[in-house]
Design a protein around this motif. Structure first.
Motif, PDB file in Angstrom:
ATOM      1  N   GLY A 136       0.794  -1.221   0.000  1.00 49.51           N
ATOM      2  CA  GLY A 136       0.000   0.000   0.000  1.00 49.51           C
ATOM      3  C   GLY A 136       0.821   1.262   0.000  1.00 49.51           C
ATOM      4  N   ILE A 137       2.092   1.180  -0.400  1.00 45.53           N
ATOM      5  CA  ILE A 137       2.954   2.364  -0.456  1.00 45.53           C
ATOM      6  C   ILE A 137       2.567   3.215  -1.663  1.00 45.53           C
ATOM      7  CG2 ILE A 137       5.323   3.183  -0.701  1.00 45.53           C
ATOM      8  CD1 ILE A 137       4.876   1.813   1.924  1.00 45.53           C
ATOM      9  N   PRO A 138       2.292   4.507  -1.488  1.00 43.33           N
ATOM     10  CA  PRO A 138       1.988   5.360  -2.640  1.00 43.33           C
ATOM     11  C   PRO A 138       3.164   5.404  -3.619  1.00 43.33           C
ATOM     12  CG  PRO A 138       1.336   6.435  -0.596  1.00 43.33           C
ATOM     13  CD  PRO A 138       2.136   5.226  -0.206  1.00 43.33           C
ATOM     14  N   LEU A 139       2.867   5.304  -4.911  1.00 44.52           N
ATOM     15  CA  LEU A 139       3.885   5.288  -5.954  1.00 44.52           C
ATOM     16  C   LEU A 139       3.598   6.371  -6.976  1.00 44.52           C
ATOM     17  CD1 LEU A 139       3.930   1.434  -6.730  1.00 44.52           C
ATOM     18  CD2 LEU A 139       5.319   2.661  -5.055  1.00 44.52           C
ATOM     19  N   VAL A 140       4.675   6.998  -7.457  1.00 47.31           N
ATOM     20  CA  VAL A 140       4.606   7.864  -8.636  1.00 47.31           C
ATOM     21  C   VAL A 140       5.766   7.457  -9.533  1.00 47.31           C
ATOM     22  CG1 VAL A 140       4.905  10.221  -9.506  1.00 47.31           C
ATOM     23  CG2 VAL A 140       3.428   9.801  -7.541  1.00 47.31           C
ATOM     24  N   PHE A 141       5.525   7.447 -10.833  1.00 47.48           N
ATOM     25  CA  PHE A 141       6.520   6.967 -11.786  1.00 47.48           C
ATOM     26  C   PHE A 141       7.065   8.106 -12.633  1.00 47.48           C
ATOM     27  CE2 PHE A 141       3.592   3.558 -10.851  1.00 47.48           C
ATOM     28  CZ  PHE A 141       4.408   2.446 -10.677  1.00 47.48           C
ATOM     29  N   ASP A 142       8.374   8.057 -12.882  1.00 45.36           N
ATOM     30  CA  ASP A 142       9.008   8.905 -13.891  1.00 45.36           C
ATOM     31  C   ASP A 142       9.061   8.068 -15.158  1.00 45.36           C
ATOM     32  OD1 ASP A 142      10.681  10.235 -15.627  1.00 45.36           O
ATOM     33  OD2 ASP A 142      12.278  10.589 -14.189  1.00 45.36           O
ATOM     34  N   GLY A 143       8.194   8.384 -16.107  1.00 49.93           N
ATOM     35  CA  GLY A 143       7.997   7.531 -17.272  1.00 49.93           C
ATOM     36  C   GLY A 143       6.838   6.593 -17.013  1.00 49.93           C
ATOM     37  N   ALA A 144       6.083   6.287 -18.033  1.00 47.18           N
ATOM     38  CA  ALA A 144       4.922   5.410 -17.858  1.00 47.18           C
ATOM     39  C   ALA A 144       5.361   4.061 -17.312  1.00 47.18           C
ATOM     40  CB  ALA A 144       4.199   5.219 -19.186  1.00 47.18           C
ATOM     41  N   PRO A 145       4.663   3.531 -16.303  1.00 48.23           N
ATOM     42  CA  PRO A 145       5.037   2.223 -15.769  1.00 48.23           C
ATOM     43  C   PRO A 145       4.777   1.116 -16.770  1.00 48.23           C
ATOM     44  CG  PRO A 145       2.961   2.960 -14.827  1.00 48.23           C
ATOM     45  CD  PRO A 145       3.499   4.109 -15.621  1.00 48.23           C
TER      46      PRO A 145
END
Length: 333
Positions: A136-145
């Motif tokens: 449940g860790i919030p994630l943000v991606f640099d570049g589309a996952p």
């Protein structure tokens, strides 16, 4: 003795570590019963009784493109992202920890003490992402996952528009047989640029020519068999421009008179090469600031959490073409 971690509390309370962080810090959109249960669990485990202050709020950042050890901070783009992300995190009251590459298979992802994670160039089947999603860790991606889920957030460039801009620029400068040097990895960037290049060639009835990128090919030997058949190269990775210049020198070809060149790179040294090389900047500083802002907003409950929105949520950062002498040959008709 150290007190319990957020992971310990989350496990005991049967919630995510993000929920624990919200409950203990008074943030997020939690129900009163959930917040009270988490705090009671933390108290029962002795949280705060054996430490002088709560853990510093922390973001993590990592590159998971390749499953082998490599120092991504030696690459100008990643180095600038890490620096800008650190500054942006500090401005929001968070520490930032840069994790080494090739740790995706380690148990560290199952116990890493972070409030949120910024992941660069995540490939399909990324085990680190799987582990962090499960926690449940919030994630943000640099570049589309590689494996986007509903409600995922990422920051990226419009690689389709940028690739077409580069190819049109080379064609306007007189190129008629443009090769693409692209990666063989599974990251979204390489796949989109390569597909766009192939579509651009098909629209002009020109057969595509994709040259595989090899980071260790300092002399550019991958170009040896094709230099007599091409008049321009778009290099998608940082070292590619220097590899092409080395190959051209070995074959007695001049840039830009015989061969045009554009390289996607944040390396300022390309302005000092002979000739200066036209580059594409992906604006890593703006990308990093935007990504950190998204991530902190997710942690603090100011945006819908992953899985709670109907669609993915990409944010596009404009890329920029910086024309220099390597692609400015004038053709007289």
């Amino acid at each position: 003795m150290p007190g319990p971690t957020l992971t310990d509390i989350a496990r005991a309370a049967e919630v995510s570590t993000a929920t624990v962080s919200h409950a203990l810090n008074g943030t997020g959109r939690l129900g009163a019963a959930t917040r009270r249960r988490v705090r009671e669990t933390a108290t029962a485990l002795g949280y705060g009784t054996r430490r002088t202050a709560p853990r510093t709020r922390t973001l993590g950042i990592a590159v998971t493109t390749f499953p082998t050890a490599w120092n991504y901070t030696e690459i100008a783009y990643f180095s600038r992202v890490v620096t800008a992300a650190t500054s942006a995190a500090h401005a929001r009251g968070y520490a930032l920890t840069a994790l080494p590459a090739a740790r995706a298979g380690d148990d560290v992802w199952h116990s890493l003490a972070v409030d949120g994670m910024l992941i660069m160039d995540s490939p399909r089947g990324d085990p680190m992402v799987t582990a962090l999603r499960a926690r449940g860790i919030p994630l943000v991606f640099d570049g589309a996952p590689g494996d986007p889920h509903p409600g995922d957030h990422w920051v990226d460039n419009d690689h389709v528009a940028t690739t077409r801009e580069v190819l049109d620029h080379l064609r306007t400068s007189g190129a008629r047989r443009i090769a693409l040097q692209s990666g063989h990895g599974d990251e979204h960037y390489a796949r989109v640029v390569t597909r766009t290049y192939e579509e651009w060639c098909a629209q002009r009835a020109v057969p595509p020519l994709v040259i595989p990128f090899d980071e260790g090919d300092d002399e550019g030997h991958a170009f040896d068999e094709v230099l007599g058949r091409i008049d321009a190269v778009h290099a998608v990775y940082d070292p590619g421009g220097r590899q092409l210049l080395a190959a051209a020198a070995r074959h007695g070809l001049r840039v830009p008179e015989d061969l045009l060149l554009v390289c996607a790179s944040e390396d300022p040294g390309y302005a000092e090469t002979d000739p200066p090389v036209t580059t594409v900047t992906l604006d890593p500083e703006r990308t990093a600031r935007t990504a950190v802002s998204l991530l902190v907003d997710l942690i603090e409950g100011e945006r819908p959490a992953p899985g709670q929105a109907d669609a993915a949520c990409p944010v596009l950062v404009p890329a920029g073409l910086r024309p220099r002498a390597s692609s400015r040959r004038r053709v007289m008709y």
